[in-house]
Scaffold this motif. Structure first.
Motif, short mmCIF file in Angstrom:
data_model
loop_
_atom_site.label_atom_id
_atom_site.label_comp_id
_atom_site.label_asym_id
_atom_site.label_seq_id
_atom_site.Cartn_x
_atom_site.Cartn_y
_atom_site.Cartn_z
N GLU A 1 0.83 -1.20 0.00
CA GLU A 1 0.00 0.00 0.00
C GLU A 1 0.87 1.26 0.00
O GLU A 1 0.89 2.02 0.97
N PRO A 2 1.61 1.47 -1.09
CA PRO A 2 2.50 2.63 -1.14
C PRO A 2 1.77 3.96 -1.09
O PRO A 2 2.35 4.98 -0.71
N ASP A 3 0.47 3.97 -1.47
CA ASP A 3 -0.29 5.21 -1.51
C ASP A 3 -1.08 5.47 -0.22
O ASP A 3 -1.81 6.46 -0.14
N LEU A 4 -0.95 4.59 0.76
CA LEU A 4 -1.62 4.81 2.04
C LEU A 4 -1.16 6.14 2.65
O LEU A 4 0.04 6.45 2.65
N HIS A 5 -2.13 6.91 3.16
CA HIS A 5 -1.76 8.19 3.77
C HIS A 5 -0.94 7.93 5.03
O HIS A 5 -1.39 7.26 5.96
N ARG A 6 0.26 8.46 5.06
CA ARG A 6 1.17 8.29 6.19
C ARG A 6 1.54 9.67 6.73
O ARG A 6 2.45 10.33 6.22
N PRO A 7 0.84 10.12 7.79
CA PRO A 7 1.14 11.45 8.36
C PRO A 7 2.59 11.57 8.83
O PRO A 7 3.14 12.67 8.89
N TYR A 8 3.19 10.44 9.22
CA TYR A 8 4.60 10.42 9.62
C TYR A 8 5.27 9.29 8.86
O TYR A 8 4.72 8.19 8.74
N ARG A 9 6.48 9.53 8.35
CA ARG A 9 7.23 8.50 7.64
C ARG A 9 8.54 8.24 8.38
O ARG A 9 9.29 9.17 8.69
N ALA A 10 8.81 6.98 8.67
CA ALA A 10 10.00 6.60 9.43
C ALA A 10 11.26 6.86 8.63
O ALA A 10 11.37 6.40 7.48
N PRO A 11 12.25 7.58 9.17
CA PRO A 11 13.54 7.76 8.49
C PRO A 11 14.18 6.41 8.22
O PRO A 11 14.17 5.52 9.07
N GLY A 12 14.73 6.25 7.03
CA GLY A 12 15.38 4.99 6.69
C GLY A 12 14.45 3.95 6.12
O GLY A 12 14.89 2.97 5.52
N GLY A 13 13.14 4.12 6.33
CA GLY A 13 12.15 3.25 5.73
C GLY A 13 12.38 1.77 6.01
O GLY A 13 12.54 1.34 7.15
N VAL A 14 12.44 0.98 4.93
CA VAL A 14 12.56 -0.47 5.03
C VAL A 14 13.86 -0.89 5.72
O VAL A 14 13.89 -1.88 6.46
N VAL A 15 14.94 -0.14 5.52
CA VAL A 15 16.22 -0.47 6.16
C VAL A 15 16.07 -0.40 7.68
O VAL A 15 16.56 -1.26 8.42
N THR A 16 15.37 0.62 8.16
CA THR A 16 15.11 0.77 9.59
C THR A 16 14.36 -0.45 10.13
O THR A 16 14.69 -0.98 11.20
N ALA A 17 13.36 -0.91 9.38
CA ALA A 17 12.58 -2.07 9.81
C ALA A 17 13.43 -3.34 9.84
O ALA A 17 13.29 -4.17 10.75
N TRP A 18 14.33 -3.51 8.86
CA TRP A 18 15.18 -4.71 8.83
C TRP A 18 16.15 -4.73 10.01
O TRP A 18 16.47 -5.79 10.55
N ILE A 19 16.62 -3.56 10.45
CA ILE A 19 17.48 -3.50 11.64
C ILE A 19 16.71 -4.04 12.85
O ILE A 19 17.23 -4.83 13.65
#
Length: 474
Positions: free
Chosen positions: A394-412
């Motif tokens: 869901e790349p178009d989902l409204h995200r009022p805040y976006r995590a820095p680093g995105g997917v890389v942050t999640a993999w950590i």
């Protein structure tokens, strides 16, 4: 609950009339306080067992690793909770992208953490009460469960205000402890544990080698465990899109600072070898510095008890909201999501409290930590993976805040969580098998009694039905 109410259907207006939380009672400051209160007991007891396991250097490395894991997790949850603000927290995120099995697996892992963590905390409360009055044991545990579940039943707004006051006292006690210990700090005290000659690679810095670091990870987690519960207050927040990210990030920054304070100053005054076995490390370190009957130590003992109470109190709130959400969605018995006139889940507070009290009767706080950590690490990996899937699907989902680093942050988060999960088998294999058994029973319950029922509807249909019914009631 009548048969008519049971048959009215999950998400129906009649069903939802008895399952309402109080809206708009928590701004970002209250949410940040909630995040701190979930965790602050970790500064008062439990973390120091990691020093006894790994030495001070090993515990330092373990704390840095787990601090990084929690910081990346918090950034992930800030995005998820702002985009999908529901009382289910991690369950809701996973349900949306991994279906009912992934949703329940995540929710059950969080539930295992949140039901068992208060059992560990109330055991540590007993240690502090014993230092003050000489009393400890099941009666002390029962009194705290009964009194603070009772306060929650008064209402969410009242409970959160009480929690804010208690947490403020806990923070004051940490500040007073830091001021009192700082003049007595000696770096040499951090390294008074001799290297274990039977461990390959052991040094003065790592007296139990890298294996000790691995075994200490659950105790390092105890300095941050449960901060991820802030999103459970989503349906009671004033402005979830703004307040949830701000609240959880501010809480995490404070917890990183407080972890550093206790990790350096307590063993730096009392000595690492002694600090690793303390039941009340802040108080015991102050007694080393100022004497057994010092006013400062007694003050921190009395006021510092509020730190343990704050976490106990707030995690009770957290498990009740998770049980409420899982029950409302059909994963747990419907009676567990019934709310009172004050809009709090009555049986969602009481039933997990009974389970936690029974667990506390072991008196083994370190074992309870291990079981809570087992559930926590599974939930962290699944929530971070949900984040990755949601970004992809869901790349178009409204995200009022976006995590820095995105997917890389999640993999950590995922990698560190899985490493921490394996550490549960290093320190206490009994605790790991108990945790595995409890988790297996929970999943078996789901597949036998609930899988067919909840699989009739998609996540979108489930959340839409609940939202529509709430809008009609509002």
């Amino acid at each position: 609950m009548s048969n008519h109410e049971e048959s009215s259907g999950i998400g129906s207006k009649e069903f939802m009339e008895h399952r309402q939380l109080k809206k708009g009672v928590a701004g970002w400051m209250l949410l940040a306080t909630l995040g701190v209160s979930y965790v602050i007991s970790g500064d008062y007891a439990g973390w120091n067992f990691g020093i006894g396991t790994a030495g001070w250097g090993g515990m330092l490395i373990a704390t840095i690793a787990m601090g990084l894991m929690y910081f990346t997790l918090v950034l992930v949850l800030a995005e998820l909770s702002a985009a999908i603000p529901t009382a289910g927290g991690g369950y809701s995120f996973a349900r949306r992208v991994m279906g009912p099995v992934g949703g329940f697996a995540t929710g059950l892992a969080v539930l295992l953490e949140y039901v068992i963590a208060p059992a560990a905390i109330v055991i540590f409360i007993g240690n502090y009460v014993e230092a003050l009055t000489g009393l400890n044991g099941p009666m002390v545990y029962a009194v705290f469960y009964i009194v603070f579940i009772g306060v929650h039943l008064v209402g969410a707004g009242e409970a959160m205000k009480t929690m804010m006051v208690i947490t403020a006292f806990a923070v004051v006690a940490i500040i007073v402890t830091a001021i009192g210990l700082l003049p007595h700090f000696e770096a040499a005290n951090l390294f008074d544990i001799a290297p274990n000659p039977e461990v390959i690679g052991s040094t003065t810095f790592l007296p139990e080698g890298w294996v000790g670091v691995w075994a200490a990870l659950p105790f390092a987690m105890w300095l941050f465990l449960a901060v991820e519960g802030v999103p459970l207050a989503a349906e009671e927040a004033k402005d979830p899109a703004k307040d949830l990210p701000r609240g959880i990030i501010v809480a995490m920054v404070f917890l990183l600072v407080s972890a550093g304070v206790v990790l350096f100053l307590v063993p730096g005054v009392a000595g690492a070898s002694a600090a690793g076995g303390y039941g009340a490390p802040l108080v015991d370190a102050l007694r080393v510095a100022y004497g057994e009957n010092s006013m400062l130590a007694n003050f921190v003992n009395v006021v510092g008890l509020s730190g343990l109470i704050a976490s106990f109190f707030s995690i009770v709130y957290g498990y009740s909201r998770l049980v409420f959400a899982l029950s409302r969605a059909g994963y747990l018995p419907a009676s567990l999501s019934l709310t009172t006139k004050t809009k709090v889940p009555l049986w969602g507070l009481i039933v997990p409290g009974i389970v936690g009290f029974i667990a506390s009767l072991t008196g083994e706080g370190d074992m309870m930590i291990q079981i809570a950590v087992f559930g926590a690490t599974i939930s962290y990996a699944l929530q971070a993976y949900s984040f990755i899937l949601l970004r992809r699907k869901e790349p178009d989902l409204h995200r009022p805040y976006r995590a820095p680093g995105g997917v890389v942050t999640a993999w950590i988060t995922i990698v560190l969580a899985l490493i921490a999960l394996t550490s549960c088998f290093v320190y206490d294999i009994r605790a790991a098998f108990w945790a595995m058994g409890l988790y297996a029973v929970g999943m078996a319950y789901f597949f036998v009694f609930k899988h067919k029922e909840v699989s009739k509807h998609s996540a979108a249909e489930e959340f839409s039905a609940i939202q529509q019914a709430e809008n009609e009631l509002d």
